[in-house]
Design a protein around this motif. Sequence first.
Motif, PDB file in Angstrom:
ATOM      1  N   ALA B  34     115.051 107.081  66.749  1.00  0.00           N
ATOM      2  CA  ALA B  34     114.898 107.737  65.448  1.00  0.00           C
ATOM      3  C   ALA B  34     114.285 109.117  65.632  1.00  0.00           C
ATOM      4  CB  ALA B  34     114.006 106.889  64.534  1.00  0.00           C
ATOM      5  N   TYR B  36     111.962 112.029  63.349  1.00  0.00           N
ATOM      6  CA  TYR B  36     111.119 112.234  62.175  1.00  0.00           C
ATOM      7  C   TYR B  36     110.717 113.708  62.094  1.00  0.00           C
ATOM      8  CZ  TYR B  36     110.566 107.175  62.585  1.00  0.00           C
ATOM      9  OH  TYR B  36     110.811 105.828  62.683  1.00  0.00           O
ATOM     10  N   GLN B  38     107.626 116.121  60.481  1.00  0.00           N
ATOM     11  CA  GLN B  38     106.300 116.109  59.878  1.00  0.00           C
ATOM     12  C   GLN B  38     105.853 117.529  59.575  1.00  0.00           C
ATOM     13  OE1 GLN B  38     102.858 114.698  62.164  1.00  0.00           O
ATOM     14  NE2 GLN B  38     101.976 113.835  60.291  1.00  0.00           N
ATOM     15  N   LYS B  42     100.994 116.185  55.876  1.00  0.00           N
ATOM     16  CA  LYS B  42     101.891 115.213  55.236  1.00  0.00           C
ATOM     17  C   LYS B  42     102.257 114.088  56.204  1.00  0.00           C
ATOM     18  CE  LYS B  42     102.501 117.563  51.400  1.00  0.00           C
ATOM     19  NZ  LYS B  42     101.959 117.065  50.121  1.00  0.00           N
ATOM     20  N   ALA B  43     102.678 112.961  55.636  1.00  0.00           N
ATOM     21  CA  ALA B  43     103.194 111.875  56.468  1.00  0.00           C
ATOM     22  C   ALA B  43     104.562 112.260  57.018  1.00  0.00           C
ATOM     23  CB  ALA B  43     103.312 110.599  55.642  1.00  0.00           C
ATOM     24  N   PRO B  44     104.905 111.753  58.187  1.00  0.00           N
ATOM     25  CA  PRO B  44     106.249 111.994  58.710  1.00  0.00           C
ATOM     26  C   PRO B  44     107.326 111.433  57.784  1.00  0.00           C
ATOM     27  CG  PRO B  44     104.791 111.200  60.441  1.00  0.00           C
ATOM     28  CD  PRO B  44     104.066 111.027  59.137  1.00  0.00           C
ATOM     29  N   LEU B  46     111.484 110.103  57.874  1.00  0.00           N
ATOM     30  CA  LEU B  46     112.612 109.690  58.711  1.00  0.00           C
ATOM     31  C   LEU B  46     113.827 110.564  58.420  1.00  0.00           C
ATOM     32  CD1 LEU B  46     113.951 107.623  60.661  1.00  0.00           C
ATOM     33  CD2 LEU B  46     114.456 106.222  58.641  1.00  0.00           C
ATOM     34  N   GLU B  55     119.583 109.434  57.561  1.00  0.00           N
ATOM     35  CA  GLU B  55     118.883 108.708  56.501  1.00  0.00           C
ATOM     36  C   GLU B  55     119.305 109.261  55.139  1.00  0.00           C
ATOM     37  OE1 GLU B  55     117.339 106.050  56.382  1.00  0.00           O
ATOM     38  OE2 GLU B  55     115.685 106.040  54.936  1.00  0.00           O
ATOM     39  N   TYR B  87     109.518 114.580  65.834  1.00  0.00           N
ATOM     40  CA  TYR B  87     109.202 113.535  66.803  1.00  0.00           C
ATOM     41  C   TYR B  87     110.398 112.612  66.979  1.00  0.00           C
ATOM     42  CZ  TYR B  87     104.254 114.673  66.022  1.00  0.00           C
ATOM     43  OH  TYR B  87     103.033 115.319  65.924  1.00  0.00           O
ATOM     44  N   GLN B  89     111.444 108.738  68.419  1.00  0.00           N
ATOM     45  CA  GLN B  89     110.806 107.430  68.567  1.00  0.00           C
ATOM     46  C   GLN B  89     111.828 106.424  69.045  1.00  0.00           C
ATOM     47  OE1 GLN B  89     110.376 105.049  65.156  1.00  0.00           O
ATOM     48  NE2 GLN B  89     108.636 103.878  65.897  1.00  0.00           N
ATOM     49  N   PHE B  98     106.542 106.951  70.476  1.00  0.00           N
ATOM     50  CA  PHE B  98     106.959 108.285  70.032  1.00  0.00           C
ATOM     51  C   PHE B  98     106.959 109.270  71.193  1.00  0.00           C
ATOM     52  CE2 PHE B  98     106.994 107.781  65.451  1.00  0.00           C
ATOM     53  CZ  PHE B  98     106.149 106.707  65.219  1.00  0.00           C
ATOM     54  N   GLN B 100     106.163 113.303  72.303  1.00  0.00           N
ATOM     55  CA  GLN B 100     104.927 114.062  72.042  1.00  0.00           C
ATOM     56  C   GLN B 100     105.090 115.109  70.950  1.00  0.00           C
ATOM     57  OE1 GLN B 100     107.045 114.671  74.438  1.00  0.00           O
ATOM     58  NE2 GLN B 100     106.918 116.794  75.158  1.00  0.00           N
TER      59      GLN B 100
END
Lengths: 118, 107
Positions: B34, B36, B38, B42-44, B46, B55, B87, B89, B98, B100
């Motif tokens: 996956a 992501y 970010q 804020k939250a990551p 998808l 998505e 990122y 994952q 994940f 880096q």
Amino acid sequence: EVQLVQSGAEVKKPGESLKISCKGSGYSFSTYWIGWVRQMPGKGLEWMGIIYPGDSDTRYSPSFQGQVTISADKSNSTAYLQWSSLKASDTAMYYCVRRKQGGAFDIWGQGTMVTVSS
Amino acid sequence: DIQMTQSPSTLSASVGDRVTVTCRASQSISSWLAWYQQKPGKAPKLLIYKASSLESGVPSRFSGSGSGTEFTLTISSLQPDDFATYYCQQYNSYSGTFGQGTKVEIK
């Protein structure tokens, strides 16, 4: 709306215990794995572990095994992350996530900032 | 444990550029990958799952490819809203390591 809502920020001292929460809504909580992800200040994402609320089957990252406990209460649609003795190095943002069918993390909580300082 | 290595760590680009980020797994993960996005504070979010599936709600300028150990995220025409950290994952079995992260900055 499908969402995960986490408990608020915490400030604790080293050696104290802590349990933070993540409440799911808008979907069948028991049938999706819930995970926890750590993000230390200015750093990347680290997968900590995952739980299936339906039967509490839990898997931990080797890096976090024995350091934290993940649990869930399906009757309350809530997952938890807890520490028995916090360290300064536990200071971080913690996100709960929903693992969609197939495995990616499609829903993220807003994050809970945990600060551990004497 | 499966290790994920992203490159580059930082990427400077301009609006309209085609941008590619690479992710390598330490062992084969089939297509269990996956991506992501970010943004600060804020939250990551998808973007891509199963290596190449977009998505719902994610703009079509984002695409993913690869299988086994080599994967790429491509942004076909970089927009101002795309400056962020990305990122990868892996989610083989029940783990979820994940990479880096790759920060996409304004040139």
